[in-house]
Design an enzyme around this catalytic site. Sequence first.
Site, PDB file in Angstrom:
ATOM      1  N   ASP A  82       1.531   5.645   1.531  1.00 40.68           N
ATOM      2  CA  ASP A  82       1.427   6.511   2.581  1.00 40.68           C
ATOM      3  C   ASP A  82       2.019   7.365   1.915  1.00 40.68           C
ATOM      4  OD1 ASP A  82       0.783   4.085   3.558  1.00 40.68           O
ATOM      5  OD2 ASP A  82       2.380   3.749   4.885  1.00 40.68           O
ATOM      6  N   ASP A 106       0.850  -1.535   0.245  1.00 32.29           N
ATOM      7  CA  ASP A 106      -0.280  -0.068  -0.085  1.00 32.29           C
ATOM      8  C   ASP A 106       0.893   1.301   0.180  1.00 32.29           C
ATOM      9  OD1 ASP A 106       1.233   0.553   2.454  1.00 32.29           O
ATOM     10  OD2 ASP A 106      -0.548  -1.067   3.436  1.00 32.29           O
ATOM     11  N   ASP A 138      11.284   4.434  11.722  1.00 32.97           N
ATOM     12  CA  ASP A 138      12.257   2.753  12.551  1.00 32.97           C
ATOM     13  C   ASP A 138      13.423   2.830  12.293  1.00 32.97           C
ATOM     14  OD1 ASP A 138      10.617   1.674  10.980  1.00 32.97           O
ATOM     15  OD2 ASP A 138       9.885   0.469  11.813  1.00 32.97           O
TER      16      ASP A 138
HETATM   17  P1  ATP Z   1       5.095  -3.479   5.788  1.00 26.70           P
HETATM   18  O1  ATP Z   1       5.287  -3.476   4.053  1.00 26.70           O
HETATM   19  O2  ATP Z   1       4.913  -3.785   6.849  1.00 26.70           O
HETATM   20  O3  ATP Z   1       3.819  -2.423   5.374  1.00 26.70           O
HETATM   21  P2  ATP Z   1       6.193  -0.700   6.393  1.00 26.70           P
HETATM   22  O4  ATP Z   1       7.385  -0.336   6.365  1.00 26.70           O
HETATM   23  O5  ATP Z   1       4.848   0.333   5.473  1.00 26.70           O
HETATM   24  O6  ATP Z   1       6.065  -2.551   5.272  1.00 26.70           O
HETATM   25  P3  ATP Z   1       4.310   0.093   7.976  1.00 26.70           P
HETATM   26  O7  ATP Z   1       4.311  -0.822   9.380  1.00 26.70           O
HETATM   27  O8  ATP Z   1       2.679  -0.167   7.369  1.00 26.70           O
HETATM   28  O9  ATP Z   1       4.883  -0.354   7.689  1.00 26.70           O
HETATM   29  O10 ATP Z   1       4.494   1.247   8.443  1.00 26.70           O
HETATM   30  C1  ATP Z   1       4.427   2.745   8.059  1.00 26.70           C
HETATM   31  C2  ATP Z   1       5.557   3.204   7.855  1.00 26.70           C
HETATM   32  O11 ATP Z   1       6.148   3.898   9.620  1.00 26.70           O
HETATM   33  C3  ATP Z   1       7.130   2.631   7.871  1.00 26.70           C
HETATM   34  O12 ATP Z   1       7.776   2.190   7.465  1.00 26.70           O
HETATM   35  C4  ATP Z   1       8.097   3.316   9.052  1.00 26.70           C
HETATM   36  O13 ATP Z   1       8.773   4.399   8.403  1.00 26.70           O
HETATM   37  C5  ATP Z   1       7.028   3.363  10.467  1.00 26.70           C
HETATM   38  N1  ATP Z   1       7.246   3.193  10.887  1.00 26.70           N
HETATM   39  C6  ATP Z   1       5.547   2.223  11.526  1.00 26.70           C
HETATM   40  N2  ATP Z   1       5.907   1.186  12.978  1.00 26.70           N
HETATM   41  C7  ATP Z   1       6.543   1.941  13.195  1.00 26.70           C
HETATM   42  C8  ATP Z   1       7.337   2.489  14.832  1.00 26.70           C
HETATM   43  N3  ATP Z   1       6.699   1.496  15.656  1.00 26.70           N
HETATM   44  N4  ATP Z   1       8.212   3.321  15.158  1.00 26.70           N
HETATM   45  C9  ATP Z   1       8.900   3.604  14.720  1.00 26.70           C
HETATM   46  N5  ATP Z   1       8.538   4.251  12.950  1.00 26.70           N
HETATM   47  C10 ATP Z   1       7.470   3.073  12.559  1.00 26.70           C
HETATM   48 MG    MG Z   2       2.744  -0.389   4.698  1.00 24.76          MG
END
Ligand code: ATP
Ligand code: MG
Length: 454
Positions: free
Chosen positions: A73, A71, A154
């Site tokens: 963001d 997705d 993160d």
């Molecule tokens: P996925 O493909 O699993 O969705 P993602 O990187 O998009 O991976 P998300 O959980 O959707 O992970 O979170 C989106 C973004 O928000 C991350 O890429 C990161 O930058 C930030 N983020 C999410 N969770 C945390 C956290 N616990 N601490 C710091 N930043 C976070």
């Molecule tokens: Mg994500």
Amino acid sequence: MIRKFIRRVFNKKSPTGGKPRIFPLMKHGITADHLSPCALKTARTLQQAGFKAFVVGGAVRDLLLGREPKDFDVATDAEPDEVRDLFRRSRIIGRRFRIVHVMCGAETIEVSTFRTVAVASNNEHEDRQTDQESGRILRDNVFGSQEEDSMRRDFTVNALYYDPVSQEIWDYHNGVADLKAGVLRIIGDPAQRYREDPVRMLRAVRFAAKLGLKLDPAAIKPIRELAELLEDVPAARLFDEMLKLLFSGHAVQSVLLLRKKGLHHGLLPMLDVILEQPMGERFVMLALAKTDQRIVQGKPVSPAFLFAALLWHEVLAAWQQCQADGERPIPALHLAMDLVLTAQSEKLAIPHRYDAVMKEIWTMQPRFLQRAGQRPFRLLEHPRFRAAYDFLVMRCESGEVDAEVGRWWEDFQNAGDEERGRMLIKDEGAPKKRRRRKPKAARPAGEDQPVATD
Ligand code: ATP
Ligand code: MG
């Protein structure tokens, strides 16, 4: 006091000295048409209104890795009300931590305003107020600059910003270089970042396994000591994160990685259960491998089925114990299931909504050993037959149940009625009967089985 704390955490500059490293299109090759139309439209509309707008996080990382993002963001300097005013189909969600959902067709883009202070964005919509002692986050709803926004993220590879209009990637933490080098690196001091939000320890393992990146040694070191902080994470959030790990399509890798680093113990109660039962390990790994396979093939997966598998050997052990204590087989199984589910709902936070299906899969297992009379026919008609049969197949593959039983059920399903009649096996699994001097008249075939669950 809060301001002081925020300053304490964020008065550091990013490694690029506050200015991002900017990669033009020719350096990364990601053209705007790699984005979904909705992401593109959202970012463009914001920019046309004079705001900054970038696609951020997992999507940029995945595109750089040549993968299809799950997705998109968007991060912007527009405040939530300003975002909402720009899009007809949009709404603000969250009370304190407000983000905007912009909808186009079936797609939803999450738009968040640049913020300062580390956040746990899995639960971005929740209020988060924790104490200063533990080093946890006090507030995470303070708007900030783009650089500050990058510092609350993160991992370096999760803090890349893609501007779809200029087609540039903005990088404050050398995330592009880390991605190229195959390293998963935490932004800032790993121990401090784990204390702020212990779930990051799990995210570290999950991303390393899923993305095939090497976890930076500095990120591994504090985990052993800090793993226990996960105990204080609200059960629902832990469960969400565990689900992400188990259904990442790389569950086997994730679990192996945890074990290799000696991190499984205490890191997540569920994984403790998985890896601390040598008897069931093969079965559990098989279940995880099958889950990975289904996810890679785009097939649906059922959490209840996987949890039933993960806990099966616990149930078996408790079942044996209950029988040893003098309980008859079926009441013993029900007792065992309740014991395991009660213990696990406290430790593992598996929501009770899965209990019924797990129990069905479990209680159907002894019935596969009853292959006489009407019973196999009745079992075949059970609405949960397919799941229970798949479960049986895994038990056979793991060596717990004779492979012949699994083959028989496969044949039985495929056979015609007459053939099925011929296949029935009498007296299987019958208890050792007490010898009677004068046996009473025989009961109809197939009605003398010990395990009556229907
Ligand atoms: P996925 O493909 O699993 O969705 P993602 O990187 O998009 O991976 P998300 O959980 O959707 O992970 O979170 C989106 C973004 O928000 C991350 O890429 C990161 O930058 C930030 N983020 C999410 N969770 C945390 C956290 N616990 N601490 C710091 N930043 C976070
Ligand atoms: Mg994500």
